[in-house]
Design a protein around this motif. Structure first.
Motif, PDB file in Angstrom:
ATOM      1  N   PRO A  39      40.863  84.708 -14.015  1.00  0.00           N
ATOM      2  CA  PRO A  39      40.722  85.857 -13.096  1.00  0.00           C
ATOM      3  C   PRO A  39      41.814  85.934 -12.036  1.00  0.00           C
ATOM      4  N   ASN A  40      42.265  84.778 -11.554  1.00  0.00           N
ATOM      5  CA  ASN A  40      43.319  84.766 -10.538  1.00  0.00           C
ATOM      6  C   ASN A  40      44.631  84.189 -11.063  1.00  0.00           C
ATOM      7  N   GLY A  41      44.771  84.113 -12.378  1.00  0.00           N
ATOM      8  CA  GLY A  41      45.994  83.588 -12.966  1.00  0.00           C
ATOM      9  C   GLY A  41      47.168  84.529 -12.724  1.00  0.00           C
ATOM     10  N   PRO A  42      48.387  83.997 -12.620  1.00  0.00           N
ATOM     11  CA  PRO A  42      49.545  84.824 -12.281  1.00  0.00           C
ATOM     12  C   PRO A  42      49.848  85.919 -13.299  1.00  0.00           C
ATOM     13  N   LEU A  43      49.687  85.625 -14.588  1.00  0.00           N
ATOM     14  CA  LEU A  43      49.946  86.656 -15.591  1.00  0.00           C
ATOM     15  C   LEU A  43      48.846  87.718 -15.566  1.00  0.00           C
ATOM     16  N   ARG A  44      47.627  87.290 -15.361  1.00  0.00           N
ATOM     17  CA  ARG A  44      46.505  88.249 -15.276  1.00  0.00           C
ATOM     18  C   ARG A  44      46.706  89.192 -14.089  1.00  0.00           C
ATOM     19  N   ARG A  45      47.221  88.669 -12.984  1.00  0.00           N
ATOM     20  CA  ARG A  45      47.458  89.518 -11.810  1.00  0.00           C
ATOM     21  C   ARG A  45      48.534  90.566 -12.099  1.00  0.00           C
ATOM     22  N   ARG A  46      49.578  90.187 -12.826  1.00  0.00           N
ATOM     23  CA  ARG A  46      50.620  91.152 -13.176  1.00  0.00           C
ATOM     24  C   ARG A  46      50.055  92.258 -14.066  1.00  0.00           C
ATOM     25  N   VAL A  47      49.213  91.880 -14.992  1.00  0.00           N
ATOM     26  CA  VAL A  47      48.595  92.875 -15.882  1.00  0.00           C
ATOM     27  C   VAL A  47      47.699  93.802 -15.073  1.00  0.00           C
ATOM     28  N   ARG A  48      46.909  93.211 -14.185  1.00  0.00           N
ATOM     29  CA  ARG A  48      45.983  94.002 -13.373  1.00  0.00           C
ATOM     30  C   ARG A  48      46.731  94.992 -12.486  1.00  0.00           C
ATOM     31  N   ALA A  49      47.890  94.571 -11.991  1.00  0.00           N
ATOM     32  CA  ALA A  49      48.684  95.441 -11.121  1.00  0.00           C
ATOM     33  C   ALA A  49      49.477  96.474 -11.913  1.00  0.00           C
ATOM     34  N   GLY A  50      49.518  96.326 -13.246  1.00  0.00           N
ATOM     35  CA  GLY A  50      50.272  97.258 -14.070  1.00  0.00           C
ATOM     36  C   GLY A  50      51.770  97.086 -13.948  1.00  0.00           C
ATOM     37  N   ARG A  51      52.216  95.898 -13.511  1.00  0.00           N
ATOM     38  CA  ARG A  51      53.647  95.641 -13.331  1.00  0.00           C
ATOM     39  C   ARG A  51      54.020  94.388 -14.118  1.00  0.00           C
ATOM     40  N   LEU A  52      54.262  94.592 -15.398  1.00  0.00           N
ATOM     41  CA  LEU A  52      54.519  93.460 -16.277  1.00  0.00           C
ATOM     42  C   LEU A  52      55.995  93.075 -16.271  1.00  0.00           C
ATOM     43  N   GLY A  53      56.883  94.048 -16.498  1.00  0.00           N
ATOM     44  CA  GLY A  53      58.312  93.748 -16.556  1.00  0.00           C
ATOM     45  C   GLY A  53      58.659  92.933 -17.779  1.00  0.00           C
ATOM     46  N   THR A  54      59.461  91.897 -17.577  1.00  0.00           N
ATOM     47  CA  THR A  54      59.856  91.011 -18.674  1.00  0.00           C
ATOM     48  C   THR A  54      59.134  89.681 -18.526  1.00  0.00           C
ATOM     49  N   VAL A  55      58.409  89.312 -19.548  1.00  0.00           N
ATOM     50  CA  VAL A  55      57.617  88.078 -19.545  1.00  0.00           C
ATOM     51  C   VAL A  55      58.053  87.229 -20.730  1.00  0.00           C
ATOM     52  N   ILE A  56      58.249  85.945 -20.480  1.00  0.00           N
ATOM     53  CA  ILE A  56      58.556  85.006 -21.565  1.00  0.00           C
ATOM     54  C   ILE A  56      57.419  83.994 -21.649  1.00  0.00           C
ATOM     55  N   LEU A  57      56.815  83.907 -22.819  1.00  0.00           N
ATOM     56  CA  LEU A  57      55.767  82.922 -23.085  1.00  0.00           C
ATOM     57  C   LEU A  57      56.360  81.830 -23.959  1.00  0.00           C
ATOM     58  N   PHE A  58      56.214  80.594 -23.535  1.00  0.00           N
ATOM     59  CA  PHE A  58      56.699  79.519 -24.409  1.00  0.00           C
ATOM     60  C   PHE A  58      55.672  78.417 -24.514  1.00  0.00           C
ATOM     61  N   GLY A  59      55.630  77.825 -25.680  1.00  0.00           N
ATOM     62  CA  GLY A  59      54.676  76.760 -25.944  1.00  0.00           C
ATOM     63  C   GLY A  59      54.632  76.473 -27.426  1.00  0.00           C
ATOM     64  N   PRO A  60      53.842  75.497 -27.835  1.00  0.00           N
ATOM     65  CA  PRO A  60      53.780  75.092 -29.245  1.00  0.00           C
ATOM     66  C   PRO A  60      53.096  76.155 -30.096  1.00  0.00           C
ATOM     67  N   PRO A  61      53.182  76.030 -31.421  1.00  0.00           N
ATOM     68  CA  PRO A  61      52.508  76.987 -32.302  1.00  0.00           C
ATOM     69  C   PRO A  61      50.998  76.940 -32.117  1.00  0.00           C
ATOM     70  N   GLY A  62      50.349  78.074 -32.399  1.00  0.00           N
ATOM     71  CA  GLY A  62      48.895  78.112 -32.431  1.00  0.00           C
ATOM     72  C   GLY A  62      48.218  78.158 -31.082  1.00  0.00           C
ATOM     73  N   VAL A  63      48.941  78.548 -30.027  1.00  0.00           N
ATOM     74  CA  VAL A  63      48.312  78.606 -28.705  1.00  0.00           C
ATOM     75  C   VAL A  63      48.096  80.043 -28.241  1.00  0.00           C
ATOM     76  N   GLY A  64      48.425  81.026 -29.091  1.00  0.00           N
ATOM     77  CA  GLY A  64      48.027  82.394 -28.799  1.00  0.00           C
ATOM     78  C   GLY A  64      49.089  83.308 -28.247  1.00  0.00           C
ATOM     79  N   ARG A  65      50.352  83.045 -28.522  1.00  0.00           N
ATOM     80  CA  ARG A  65      51.402  83.893 -27.952  1.00  0.00           C
ATOM     81  C   ARG A  65      51.263  85.347 -28.417  1.00  0.00           C
ATOM     82  N   THR A  66      51.142  85.544 -29.738  1.00  0.00           N
ATOM     83  CA  THR A  66      51.007  86.899 -30.271  1.00  0.00           C
ATOM     84  C   THR A  66      49.696  87.529 -29.824  1.00  0.00           C
TER      85      THR A  66
END
Length: 444
Positions: A39-66
């Motif tokens: 609920p208060n996560g930084p990415l969730r706040r950007r989505v809630r504010a409607g200001r996404l811009g450029t986001v890079i998600l990185f991590g191992p396979p199978g953690v839900g990037r897509t």
């Protein structure tokens, strides 16, 4: 009927993988990654504010990037467009940019590190001008695999492997789906559930693929009781995730090294087993042990270097599985030995001095005197320590270098070689031992 229609119909009739069938559609349905999507996560706040811009998600396979990207598109009510470097080029990016002139679009690019620097720079211009929002995903560390310009203008979020609780929720959701849509009654004993989630390496797709294999071919209405031995059979030929060129490689090696340095034998064996299970070259592991025999044990126990050198020689002649015993022997020697990094600190300080200070001429009495005419050149005055009953004489070896300027003992008392050497120094020379090293807090 046209070929395209036939193809589309075939696609619709083809069974989907279990992971695709139960893919979460909204952010609230997502399991895991609460550090950025809570609920208060930084990415969730950007989505809630409607200001996404450029986001890079990185991590191992199978953690839900897509999955995260699609859910964000759904949440923000944007048209979702997916690109992939294997099949997309600049012309495809231009086409999406043209479409974005008339629609609010979210572009998702998986494995973005496979785009060239020029392609990444082209994307950068589009995102800076607000043509579309971009979510890029990569299994590599963005600071290592992407252009600095793109990294500097993006919000970067690291995705963590799923916890065991996360994976249990994933399995429970899948079991409920199989019961409702496939009429399959799947149940686990506790050992089987622990194995299914524990051996997935934090990869939700992997755990779902394993579950799908376990129930594949079962008739509707079947009751399927999954045991630990059944799970073991599915996972037997499937190693833990490990990328020898990426963060998994370096993070696992780092954990192994820090466990040896921290004198934790159980953690040392765990991370060593992870490396071995993942197929890491035993020579690479042995070389790391060899380095840390000097870097972390050093003068506290000189036999550690001998053990490590012997292990490196041994694994060049003996492969797995026997090599794992040799590696464990050497790694445990490092973990259990007393620690001193005086050699590492000392040479580091000396190298820094040599690089930054004027060269010290070799004193005449230390210069080579083993040739005719050396004495005429003044190469005299050297005093041979073995001629003194103590095995030590007082003479200058490095003019301008102060005692303990580079070498500071890690003797720390006790019976380590370094502590005994300190005592010998005081006894023979009548001078205080080399200065004990202290950190900035004054703790030795």
């Amino acid at each position: 009927m046209m070929k395209a229609d036939l193809f589309s119909k075939a696609q619709e009739q083809r069974p989907k993988p279990l992971a695709a069938e139960i893919r979460p559609q909204t952010l609230d349905e997502l399991i895991g990654q609460q550090h950025i999507l809570g609920p208060n996560g930084p990415l969730r706040r950007r989505v809630r504010a409607g200001r996404l811009g450029t986001v890079i998600l990185f991590g191992p396979p199978g953690v839900g990037r897509t999955t995260i990207a699609r859910a964000i598109g759904q949440e923000m009510k944007k048209e979702f467009r997916s690109l992939h470097p294997a099949s997309s080029n600049v012309s495809d990016i231009k086409a999406v940019a043209q479409e974005a002139q008339a629609k609010d679009i979210l572009v998702f690019i998986d494995e973005i590190h496979r785009f060239s620097s020029a392609q990444q720079d082209y994307l950068l211009d589009l995102t800076e001008t607000g043509t579309f929002d971009l979510i890029a995903a990569t299994t590599g560390n963005p600071y290592h695999v992407l252009t600095p310009a793109l990294v500097s203008r993006a919000s970067i979020f690291q995705l963590e492997p799923h916890s065991l609780d996360d994976l249990r929720q994933v399995v429970e959701r899948a079991v409920a789906f199989l019961a409702s849509s496939k009429e399959l009654n799947v149940c686990f004993d506790e050992d089987a559930m622990k194995q299914l989630t524990g051996r997935a390496g934090g990869d939700a797709r992997r755990v779902l693929n394993a579950l799908e294999t376990l129930v594949l071919g079962s008739e509707p209405g079947s009751a399927i009781s999954i045991t630990g031995s059944m799970v073991d059979e599915v996972y037997q030929a499937s190693p833990l995730p490990f990328d020898r060129k990426g963060d998994f490689h370096y993070d696992t090696i780092s954990a192994f090294i820090k466990s040896m340095r921290g004198s934790d034998p159980d953690a040392t064996l765990y991370w060593l087993a992870r490396l071995i299970h993942s197929g890491e070259d035993p020579r690479f592991i042995a070389r790391r042990i060899l380095i840390h025999a000097s870097e972390d044990v050093g003068l506290a126990d000189n036999t550690a270097l001998q053990t490590a050198a012997a292990a490196l020689t041994a694994v060049q002649h003996v492969g797995y599985p026997e090599a794992q015993i040799v590696l464990a022997h050497a790694a445990l020697h490092i973990a259990r030995a007393p620690k001193s990094n005086s050699a590492c600190r000392g040479i580091g300080a000396a190298m820094a001095y040599v690089k930054s200070q004027p060269m010290i001429p070799v004193p005449p009495h230390l210069r080579d005197g083993h040739y005719a005419g050396a004495a005429k050149l003044g190469h005299v005055g050297y005093r041979f320590p073995h001629d003194d009953p103590r095995g030590w004489v007082e003479q200058t070896y490095s003019p301008g270098i102060q005692p303990s300027q580079f070498y500071q003992s890690d003797g720390r008392g006790g019976q380590t070689f370094e502590a005994r050497a300190d005592a010998w120094w005081e006894r023979v020379t009548g001078q205080p031992q080399p200065q004990q090293w202290q950190d900035e807090s004054g703790t030795s």
